[in-house]
Motif scaffolding. Structure first.
Motif, short mmCIF file in Angstrom:
data_model
loop_
_atom_site.label_atom_id
_atom_site.label_comp_id
_atom_site.label_asym_id
_atom_site.label_seq_id
_atom_site.Cartn_x
_atom_site.Cartn_y
_atom_site.Cartn_z
N GLU A 74 -14.48 -2.04 -40.12
CA GLU A 74 -15.60 -2.92 -39.75
C GLU A 74 -16.05 -2.62 -38.33
O GLU A 74 -17.23 -2.57 -38.03
CB GLU A 74 -15.13 -4.38 -39.80
N ASP A 75 -15.07 -2.45 -37.45
CA ASP A 75 -15.34 -2.26 -36.03
C ASP A 75 -14.49 -1.08 -35.55
O ASP A 75 -13.38 -1.28 -35.06
CB ASP A 75 -14.97 -3.55 -35.27
N ASN A 111 -18.34 5.14 -25.52
CA ASN A 111 -18.73 3.73 -25.54
C ASN A 111 -17.77 2.83 -24.80
O ASN A 111 -17.99 1.63 -24.72
CB ASN A 111 -18.84 3.23 -26.99
N LEU A 164 -16.92 6.90 -29.65
CA LEU A 164 -16.18 5.68 -29.32
C LEU A 164 -15.63 5.76 -27.90
O LEU A 164 -15.63 4.78 -27.17
CB LEU A 164 -15.03 5.47 -30.32
N GLN A 220 -14.49 0.90 -33.02
CA GLN A 220 -14.05 0.94 -31.63
C GLN A 220 -12.92 -0.04 -31.39
O GLN A 220 -11.91 0.29 -30.78
CB GLN A 220 -15.22 0.60 -30.70
N GLY A 221 -13.10 -1.27 -31.87
CA GLY A 221 -12.06 -2.29 -31.69
C GLY A 221 -10.78 -1.89 -32.38
O GLY A 221 -9.69 -2.06 -31.84
N THR A 222 -10.91 -1.38 -33.59
CA THR A 222 -9.73 -0.97 -34.34
C THR A 222 -9.01 0.16 -33.63
O THR A 222 -7.78 0.13 -33.48
CB THR A 222 -10.14 -0.49 -35.75
N GLU A 263 -6.61 -1.74 -40.50
CA GLU A 263 -7.10 -3.09 -40.81
C GLU A 263 -6.41 -3.68 -42.03
O GLU A 263 -6.06 -4.84 -42.07
CB GLU A 263 -8.60 -3.05 -41.05
#
Lengths: 89, 132
Positions: free
Chosen positions: B95-96, A13, A10, B98-100, B56
């Motif tokens: 779900e995501d 990325n 991550l 990286q975003g989380t 989340e």
């Protein structure tokens, strides 16, 4: 912030980690290190370095409570050649 | 922190209310393990039973847990670990991821900022000493 397993992916990325946070590039519990910090990462305010996370939760047969799978001499080589201080376990 | 601290279900921070103060008196800087952010031991979360360890699904409870850890550590010199994985240092279920994780880090910095006054937590006094 410890970068290991999926956390390292991550980070590569494009995860944005604040400058003053120390990056810890961890070994795989057997003394192998995926990569060292780049020069840019070494110049971070928080710094970066190589270290072992000690006993990671693993399968029963890999539990290190009774034995240590991390080959300490390998870890020492990573730390010495990388010129960084090993982070706390 | 090692989950097998003296009493089952307790951590360094909760086992004795004087632990943090005593460590600080001896100049010991406390921190937590790489998968236990914000000066909170994972065992404390399990004991509190506040729902799933998920940003989340359970954001409010996790955030409150982290704020409590920061507040508790405020008087003492500490190294705060940030980030988040799954419970017990497993991979994060999201779900995501990286975003989380990015949201987690940003939120944690905000919490550090509101608790300590600056989002890198370094008190102004210390900065002055460094510049001498």
């Amino acid at each position: 912030m410890a970068l290991y397993k999926e956390a390292l992916q991550l980070y590569e990325n494009g995860l944005k980690v604040p400058e003053d946070v120390t990056l810890l590039f961890a070994d795989d519990n057997f003394g192998n290190v995926r990569r060292y910090p780049t020069d840019q990462e070494k110049r971070r305010v928080g710094g970066s370095g190589v270290g072992s996370l000690g006993q990671e939760k693993k399968t029963f047969s890999e539990l290190t409570t009774c034995s240590c799978t991390t080959i300490l001499s390998m870890l020492a080589i990573h730390v010495v050649t990388n010129g960084s201080i090993a982070a706390p376990l | 922190m090692w989950s097998g601290f003296p009493w089952p279900g307790s951590s360094f921070f909760t086992d004795d209310p004087l632990n943090q103060a005593l460590a600080d008196t001896y100049g010991i800087v406390m921190s937590t393990s790489h998968h236990e952010p914000m000066q909170q031991a994972m065992v404390e979360w399990r004991v509190a039973g506040k729902g799933p360890w998920s940003w989340e699904l359970n954001k409010d409870a996790v955030a409150a847990h982290w704020r409590a850890g920061l507040q508790r550590a405020k008087p003492y010199e500490s190294v705060i670990t940030i980030g988040m994985r799954g419970e017990g240092d497993k991979a994060m279920q999201a779900e995501d991821p990286q975003g989380t994780l990015q949201d987690v880090i940003n939120s944690q910095r905000e919490m550090i900022g509101s608790t300590y006054g600056k989002d890198d937590g370094v008190p102004r006094q210390w900065k002055t000493q460094l510049s001498l």
